[in-house]
Structure formats: structure tokens, C-alpha cells
Design a protein around this motif. Structure first.
Motif, short mmCIF file in Angstrom:
data_model
loop_
_atom_site.label_atom_id
_atom_site.label_comp_id
_atom_site.label_asym_id
_atom_site.label_seq_id
_atom_site.Cartn_x
_atom_site.Cartn_y
_atom_site.Cartn_z
N UNK A 96 26.14 30.13 29.85
CA UNK A 96 27.15 29.26 30.42
C UNK A 96 28.33 30.06 30.98
N UNK A 97 28.86 30.98 30.18
CA UNK A 97 30.02 31.75 30.63
C UNK A 97 29.66 32.84 31.63
N UNK A 98 28.44 33.34 31.55
CA UNK A 98 28.00 34.31 32.56
C UNK A 98 28.00 33.66 33.95
N UNK A 104 45.83 38.02 32.75
CA UNK A 104 45.53 38.46 31.39
C UNK A 104 46.45 37.79 30.39
N UNK A 105 45.97 37.82 29.14
CA UNK A 105 46.78 37.22 28.08
C UNK A 105 47.76 38.24 27.54
N UNK A 139 40.34 38.30 20.34
CA UNK A 139 41.31 39.32 19.93
C UNK A 139 41.24 40.61 20.74
N UNK A 140 40.18 40.78 21.51
CA UNK A 140 40.02 42.02 22.26
C UNK A 140 39.41 43.11 21.41
N UNK A 141 39.38 44.32 21.95
CA UNK A 141 38.73 45.44 21.25
C UNK A 141 39.45 45.82 19.97
N UNK A 153 40.94 40.21 29.36
CA UNK A 153 40.31 38.92 29.63
C UNK A 153 41.31 37.88 30.13
N UNK A 154 40.89 37.05 31.10
CA UNK A 154 41.75 35.95 31.55
C UNK A 154 42.03 34.99 30.39
N UNK A 155 43.24 34.47 30.36
CA UNK A 155 43.65 33.59 29.26
C UNK A 155 42.75 32.37 29.15
N UNK A 156 42.38 31.79 30.29
CA UNK A 156 41.57 30.58 30.25
C UNK A 156 40.17 30.87 29.73
N UNK A 157 39.63 32.04 30.02
CA UNK A 157 38.32 32.43 29.49
C UNK A 157 38.37 32.52 27.97
N UNK A 158 39.45 33.09 27.45
CA UNK A 158 39.61 33.21 25.99
C UNK A 158 39.64 31.82 25.35
#
Length: 321
Positions: free
Chosen positions: A306-308, A320-321, A174-176, A238-243
Motif C-alpha cells: 500500500x505505501x510502496x 520532514x518531521x 522514530x527514524x534510525x 521521512x515526510x510527516x504525513x507518511x509517518x
């Protein structure tokens, strides 16, 4: 479909949407909360909004009910214990209502977040004291305070890490704006701006919250590296795929944050009160919930690592999303 029926159904849809908007996220909500506490909390929040009561006031009221519940667990009369159980359930309903009210009225604050976290600590301090004193009345020696205190510290860490991981999850999906994720660097800066002479109360609260956040960060070193990499590379967008990827991999861990928080421990506490063996609660906290805490932290660190690695190897674009 008749016009009246359409109006009724539209009204239900609006009501359901308003209720859903009062929740943090379905990913982080426990089923018993969605079925029981959140609907009750929503009705309380609607009432409080109508009379102009603030979320912080609701939180403070919940502290009194929760502490009163703990006091009633001192007595060995089951009917008194049952009243305490009902008070504790109502306190948790108020605890649900304060967050829902804050989201409904857009009345969120750092102080509100701190009070909300502290409320549960006050409840369980009262509960631990009551069970220790009750156990001594039943023939236990003063040594019962050892597991009582150890279980108390365990509960603080369990709740702190569960809350932290939930907010991390909300930050990624959801972001900040949808998360209450804090970091010690920003908190230290805010703390340094306060003075003991002019802001004694707030500085004391800020000091405790800073220590609380540092503890959360100390238990999650790989997660800190991930958050730093995200902040540095994506600046919060954040990139959409990362989310999508983070949500899929991290969502299964949310059930552990629920297990070590309120509902599971309270259901077992009530069971042991019913059989007049309240002291078992301490050992359940230490020997059952702590291993779940360790597993939760270990798995969360694996996800973070893993994500780092994916971020530093530039596998995500800046779309971005």
C-alpha cells in the motif's frame, strides 16, 4: 500547592519520564510488559547502571537463568517446574533490563542486539530439549523429537519476523535513532571487512546475523521494496504525513508480533507444565502460532504494498518531521 508537594510531584514526573524513556515505544510494547516486566527491568537497569554493569553482561547472565529454567522443565515434579518458571520470568526481566539499560546509558551496539536476540534462542533450545527428554521418560517414542525440532524452527522464524516488524514500525515513527533495523547489504559489507584470522569470533557472529537478516528479508519481499523506495526517495528524512499514515495503518499489526513472542507462549507453556502435559507446547507452536505468523506476514506485506504504491505515485511530499 505547598512547595514540598510540588517537589514531590516534580520528582514523580521525572521518574515517570525516565521510565518511559527506557521503553522502545508504547506502540510496540505489550501490556503485560508495561505492567510487569518493564518496571522490574527498569529497577534492575538502575541497579546495573549504579554498579557499572554493561547491557551485554546483563544479557549473558539472562542466558544462564533461561537455560537453567529449561533444564528444570525436564523433571516431572511440579515444585521443580515452578522454580523453573520463576527462573524463566527472571531471565525475561533481565532481557527487558538489558535494553532499558542500553537506552538509559546510551550504550547500544550491534553485538548487544545480536546477543539480545540469541538469548531467547538459548532459553528455548534448552526448553525444547528438556520437554523432548521428559516426554520420552513419560513413554513417548523418539518421534517426539520431530515436533520438538519443527516447533524450534517455528519459534526462530516467529521471533525473527516479530522483531523485524517491530523495528520497521520504530523506523517509521522514530527514524534510525529509535530503531535497530538492519539490512543485509550493509551487513555483508561489514562482514567482508572482517578476517577469519584476525576476527574469528566476530566474523562467526556476523555470519550468523547476516543469515538471520537475510531470512527476515526473504519473508518480506514487498517490505523490502518499500524500504528501498523510502531510502532512495527520502534519504531517511521521512515526510510527516507518511509517518502519521504508516503508524495508523501499521500499529494494529503490532499485537500479532507480541502474540508470537514471549508472553503468550510462556503462559501456555506454564499451563501445560501444571497439568503435566508439556508436549502440547510443541503442537501449540506449530498449529496455533504458525498460522498467526503467516497472517502477520501477509498483512504486513499488504501494508508495505500500500505505501510502496503511494510513494512511487508521489503522494508524499519531502517535508520532514
Amino acid at each position: 500547592m505547598s512547595e514540598n508537594r510540588k517537589m514531590v510531584e516534580n520528582g514523580k514526573d521525572l521518574k515517570n519520564t525516565a521510565f518511559e524513556n527506557s521503553l522502545k515505544s508504547n506502540d510496540t510494547e505489550e501490556q503485560i510488559d508495561i505492567w510487569f516486566y518493564r518496571p522490574i527491568g527498569y529497577q534492575i537497569a538502575l541497579f546495573c547502571a549504579r554498579i557499572g554493569m554493561t547491557p551485554n553482561t546483563v544479557t549473558i547472565i539472562s542466558i544462564f537463568f533461561g537455560v537453567a529454567a529449561g533444564i528444570l522443565f525436564y523433571y516431572q515434579d511440579l515444585w521443580i517446574n515452578v522454580i523453573g518458571m520463576l527462573l524463566l520470568v527472571f531471565a525475561n526481566s533481565l532481557d527487558s533490563a538489558d535494553g532499558q539499560l542500553a537506552r538509559m546509558t546510551n550504550n547500544k551496539s550491534r553485538l548487544g542486539r545480536i546477543l539480545d536476540g540469541a538469548a531467547g534462542d538459548f532459553w528455548f533450545i534448552s526448553i525444547h530439549f528438556a520437554i523432548c527428554l521428559r516426554s520420552q521418560n513419560e513413554g513417548w517414542s523418539a518421534w517426539i523429537w520431530v515436533p520438538g525440532v519443527l516447533a524450534g524452527f517455528s519459534h526462530i522464524v516467529q521471533s525473527a519476523m516479530a522483531d523485524y516488524y517491530r523495528n520497521v514500525h520504530l523506523f517509521f515513527i522514530k527514524g534510525t535513532s529509535g530503531s535497530e533495523l538492519d539490512n543485509s547489504v550493509d551487513l555483508q559489507r561489514e562482514y567482508d571487512q572482517l578476517t577469519w584470522s584476525g576476527n574469528f569470533g566476530m566474523k562467526l557472529i556476523a555470519r550468523n546475523y547476516l543469515n538471520y537478516t537475510r531470512m527476515q528479508e526473504a519473508f518480506s519481499p514487498r517490505l523490502q521494496k518499500l524500504l528501498s523506495a523510502v531510502k532512495e526517495k527520502f534519504q531517511g528524512a521521512l515526510p510527516a504525513q507518511l509517518v502519521v499514515d504508516f503508524r495508523a495503518k501499521n500499529k494494529p499489526l503490532m499485537k500479532y508480533t507480541n502474540i508470537v513472542q514471549f508472553n503468550t507462549r510462556v503462559l501456555f507453556l506454564f499451563l501445560w507444565l501444571f497439568i503435566d502435559q508439556a508436549w502440547i507446547y510443541f503442537f501449540f507452536d506449530i498449529f496455533i502460532l504458525n498460522p498467526i505468523l503467516i497472517y502477520m506476514c501477509t498483512e504486513q506485506e499488504k501494508v508495505s504494498g500500500h505505501f510502496y504504491q503511494k510513494i512511487v505515485s508521489k503522494e508524499y511530499e519531502l517535508q520532514t518531521i
